[in-house]
Structure formats: C-alpha cells, structure tokens
Design an enzyme around this catalytic site. Sequence first.
Site, PDB file in Angstrom:
ATOM      1  N   GLY A  64       0.930  -1.105   0.026  1.00 28.29           N
ATOM      2  CA  GLY A  64       0.037   0.131  -0.091  1.00 28.29           C
ATOM      3  C   GLY A  64       0.856   1.338  -0.196  1.00 28.29           C
ATOM      4  N   ARG A  75       4.538  34.216 -20.510  1.00 23.86           N
ATOM      5  CA  ARG A  75       6.160  34.449 -20.816  1.00 23.86           C
ATOM      6  C   ARG A  75       6.134  34.603 -22.358  1.00 23.86           C
ATOM      7  NH1 ARG A  75      10.905  36.384 -18.939  1.00 23.86           N
ATOM      8  NH2 ARG A  75      12.577  35.423 -20.107  1.00 23.86           N
ATOM      9  N   GLU A 104      10.380   3.252  -0.093  1.00 17.95           N
ATOM     10  CA  GLU A 104       9.077   2.447  -0.192  1.00 17.95           C
ATOM     11  C   GLU A 104       9.790   1.073  -0.872  1.00 17.95           C
ATOM     12  OE1 GLU A 104       7.107   2.633   2.370  1.00 17.95           O
ATOM     13  OE2 GLU A 104       6.144   4.614   1.901  1.00 17.95           O
ATOM     14  N   PHE A 114       4.514  28.216 -29.275  1.00 21.05           N
ATOM     15  CA  PHE A 114       5.423  27.642 -30.083  1.00 21.05           C
ATOM     16  C   PHE A 114       4.911  26.022 -29.992  1.00 21.05           C
ATOM     17  CE2 PHE A 114       8.164  31.195 -28.707  1.00 21.05           C
ATOM     18  CZ  PHE A 114       8.575  31.524 -30.106  1.00 21.05           C
ATOM     19  N   GLN A 115       4.953  25.404 -31.370  1.00 22.84           N
ATOM     20  CA  GLN A 115       4.441  24.170 -31.476  1.00 22.84           C
ATOM     21  C   GLN A 115       5.642  23.109 -30.534  1.00 22.84           C
ATOM     22  OE1 GLN A 115       4.957  21.687 -35.247  1.00 22.84           O
ATOM     23  NE2 GLN A 115       2.828  21.892 -35.124  1.00 22.84           N
ATOM     24  N   ARG A 117      11.325 -11.460 -11.087  1.00 21.07           N
ATOM     25  CA  ARG A 117      11.338 -12.776 -10.529  1.00 21.07           C
ATOM     26  C   ARG A 117       9.870 -13.282 -10.790  1.00 21.07           C
ATOM     27  NH1 ARG A 117      13.730 -11.831  -4.450  1.00 21.07           N
ATOM     28  NH2 ARG A 117      15.861 -12.023  -5.009  1.00 21.07           N
TER      29      ARG A 117
END
Length: 380
Positions: A238, A265, A361, A275-276, A373
């Site tokens: 969890g 900006r 974790e 801008f692409q 595994r």
Amino acid sequence: MFDLPPETLALRETARDFAQERIAPHALEWDRDRHFPLDVFREAAGLGMAGLYVREESGGAGLSRLDAAVVFEALATGCPTISAFLSIHNMVAWMIDRWGDDAQRAQWLPALLTMEKVASYCLTEPGSGSDAVALATRARRDNEGYVLDGAKQFISGAGASDLYLTMVRTGGAGADGISALLIPKEAPGLSFGANERKMGWNAQPTRQVIFDGARIPAGALLGEEGQGFRYAMAGLDGGRLNIAACSLGGAQAALNIALDYVKTRKAFGKAVVDFQATQFRLADMATELEACRSFLWRACAKLDERAEDATVFCAMAKRFVTDTCHRIADEALQLLGGYGYLADYGIEKIVRDLRVHRILEGTNEIMRVIVARRLVGKPG
C-alpha cells in the site's frame, strides 16, 4: 475503472481544497524552515485523512486503496512532503488495525486517527536498506518483555512521532526471525540521531532511531513473533501505491505551474505557449500523467481485490509512476528556464521532493527485481 464514482470525486475535491487552502500557501516556507506542521496534520485528521483505510468499526474511514490514492494525489498538489508523511502515518494505523489485538487498537488508534499522536514506520537500518531481511536490530526476551539493541536509519518523523512501528530480529537469520513491535517514544533506552540535512522532504524530520538496551513490554508485540517481515511487506504494498500517488500530485502541480508560465511568458515576439515545440512537450507531459494515473488505479484495484498478483502490480506502478513523474517535474522546470531554478516558483522544490520517491518504499531497482522474479518464475 474509467470514471471515479461520485463519492470518490467528492473525496478528491475535499482533499484538493484542503491542499490549496491549508498546505500550498505555506509549502515553500515549511521547506525552507524545515518545519513539521503538526497543526495542519491534525486538521487533515479532522477530515478523516489519518485513517483512510482503517476499518470503520475501529474508528477509521474504511475507504478503498483507490480512494486513498486519489486523496494522496490531491494533497500532494499542495506539497508532496506533507502528503507522503500522511501516507506513512496511515500505513502504521492500518497495520495496527489489521494485526493488532483489541488492547493495542484501543491504546493507539483513537489518538492516531486524530493525530494527537503521530506514528513512524521503522524498517531500514544503517547496514540494511534494500536487503531488509538482513536487518540486525535485536529484541531479546526476558521476564519483563523485550530488550532492544540496534538502530534504524532514514526514519520519517523520528523524534517528532509518538509511536514507532519497528521491525526487529527476535529469532534466527532470515525473514522468519523478524517480528514487529509497537514502541512508544518514551521507552527507556530509545533515542534519536541528528535531523538529517536532505535534498528534499524538508518539512518532515528524518533521523536515526537508536535502541540502547531499550525496554519494551511484551504487550508491544504486533501480531505473532516471526511474522514481522510479512507484515512489513504487506504494509509496503500500500505504501508503494501511496508514494506513487504523491508523485502524481507533485508532477501535476509542476505541470500546472509550467502551463500558467508559458501562457504569459513572451519570447521572440510571441507567447511561449504558441510555439509548437512547447505545445508538444505539454501534450506529452499530460499524456504521461494520465498513463500513470490509469496504471496506478489498476494497481489499487488489484490490492483492493487481494488479487494474487497485487504485489507485482504495486511494484510495477511504483516504479513506473515515480520515475515518470520525476521526469515530468524536471521537464516542467525546464519550461520555466532560469525561473524554474528559483525557489519562488515552487517547481525546484517539487523536483527535489519527488526524487526520493524513486528510493523509498523499496528502490525502483528492487521493484524491477520483484517484477522480474515473477516473470521468470523465481520465488519472491
């Protein structure tokens, strides 16, 4: 699984509002001052966020792992560090509810669910991180209970927390020799190392937890002797989903900041968003966030259903989501250029906070071991 139910959407809205009103305005200050905001945690607990998947009969919210992931993601849009510590606290409360006896639930859960008392999870040691089975902290039985010697490393909340759920060696080598103890802060022989200076996660303390002949009563044993490692791994299933959710919330916040910035900006006579190349980058980031979200929700469903392959899906989701979201946050910083590198805009903090999610974790390398595994048919 393609649409959240109305009650989960309401939870997300509550958590998101709390994050924006009570967490986000202070996140940079808490990070700078290394401040652990217990008052804000207790406010979150008042909304049921300290026992999200503790059973209702034990005083918790009784929610699913999917519900919890949605809540942690929403809270992390305000600050991943705050959301992540709340995840750890929830994990300990759930483990007490799941494996504790009636006396332990009565002793600890009421105060944990209000966060009058705060809990930490203690597995890692100075000499055993990823190889958790090699832990060496020893608990020796005597007529009065247990005597502990050893140390835990990198413990979130150490020194501030009131309770330490600690994995110790009560038997021989290997997983079957490990047990779990509930250790109060005031236990004789318990002390703490210095607060670590860290790259991120500065709004929660991280210290060693040191046991030098620490005396613990026999009633502190959680569940059965020799079962502690199994409990620890179940808690981490969890925890891995939760930390992935915290990464999602942080990366989403970084994308939101970058999107606002490129709209205002200007460069070479027009807004950067026009801008692409910028648009393609934003599109990729948004797409990857949705891919992470979908994968995480599927792993949550596996854990909720107690599916046989739930642990593998938790490991997959943790690895994929934390790696991807850290990269998205870094991409967002790049869109701001030099301003992204400044603390005032908040993205550099998100990048720092999310970096550790790829380590704790269970490192992402260990997540790959778990998955591999399974693929090659070796025991976990």
